[in-house]
Design an enzyme around this catalytic site. Structure first.
Site, short mmCIF file in Angstrom:
data_model
loop_
_atom_site.label_atom_id
_atom_site.label_comp_id
_atom_site.label_asym_id
_atom_site.label_seq_id
_atom_site.Cartn_x
_atom_site.Cartn_y
_atom_site.Cartn_z
CD GLU A 84 45.82 40.14 33.52
OE1 GLU A 84 44.79 39.34 33.64
OE2 GLU A 84 46.85 39.11 33.27
CG ASP A 159 34.62 41.06 43.61
OD1 ASP A 159 33.23 40.82 43.32
OD2 ASP A 159 35.05 40.40 44.53
CG ASN A 233 40.42 26.65 36.85
OD1 ASN A 233 39.86 25.63 36.51
ND2 ASN A 233 40.55 27.00 38.39
#
Length: 253
Positions: A84, A159, A233
């Site tokens: 990851e 990002d 989240n």
């Protein structure tokens, strides 16, 4: 609170004039992956993070997939090696590692705060099949991952670098994909997710023409969430802000 001394993976070491530069170093200098590395961690937490990273580090130099699995603490029963890139707070990485103790997992990021949170998750869950690297992703691929070693690569919510002049900093670039492809086994899965429509289109524009990857979405270009998908989240914040989560699923030829 003191300013966290973050590593500077994008700074290439000086090379004497006239000295040859090997191919991997030349490639790393041509293209750099970027992450936002700002943040503060107090000295006590920093010491714990550094100790955790030392204990779970992935040293460079594995000659092949078998040697990599040995370094990852796996054994003959290990089924997959999953990477990851940009694990954030580690929600996905920790959950997948807990679900699949037979597999080996590698996490790359440059946020020390995220490492601290992930290390806590691993400790609480008694999860031992994860190794971590705090370094530029491209550098890790070139220096620590042997060819034909990865069974899966996850890039969730990288990002987006929304300003046009910063698009060159996005991780999904042709040269990055060129470096990633040989590290993946034939049939390995590359899954990506983003909550920025422009970046989703950018990913498709770079992956579709790449000869090493085949889109698995039907009719495409975007896929359904993978079966293992874990709501994080970060995703909840994006949805709350009205953004749509777009998933991509490619296989290595």
């Amino acid at each position: 609170m003191s300013q966290t001394p973050m590593p500077q993976p994008d700074q290439a070491p000086p090379v004497d004039v006239g000295q040859p530069v090997d191919e991997a170093e030349a490639k790393r200098r041509r293209f750099k992956t970027h992450g936002r590395k700002k943040g503060k961690v107090n000295d006590t937490r920093l010491a714990r993070i550094e100790a955790g990273l030392l204990a779970l580090s992935l040293p460079p130099g594995s000659a092949d997939r078998g040697a990599l699995i040995d370094q990852l603490g796996g054994n003959g029963q290990s089924q997959r090696v999953i990477l990851e890139i940009g694990f954030g707070n580690g929600e996905t990485l920790a959950a997948l590692a807990a679900r699949h103790p037979e597999d080996c997992f590698i996490g790359i990021d440059v946020f020390l705060e995220g490492f601290g949170t992930l290390l806590n998750r691993l400790t609480r869950g008694d999860i031992s099949n994860v190794r971590l690297v705090c370094q530029n992703a491209l550098q890790v691929l070139l220096e620590r991952i042997p060819d034909a070693s990865l069974d899966g690569v996850i890039i969730n919510f990288p990002d987006p670098w929304r300003k046009k002049r910063h698009f060159k900093r996005r991780i999904v670039q042709t040269e990055f994909l060129d470096a990633l492809a040989p590290k993946m086994r034939s049939g390995a899965d590359l899954t990506l997710a983003t909550d920025w429509a422009n970046y989703a289109e950018w990913m498709v524009a770079h992956l579709e023409p790449h000869t090493a990857f085949v889109n698995q979405a039907e009719p495409g270009p975007f896929a359904a969430p993978p079966p293992w998908w874990i709501e994080t989240n970060f995703e909840r914040k994006g949805v709350a802000a009205g953004r749509i989560i777009r998933h991509l699923h490619y296989k290595k030829r």
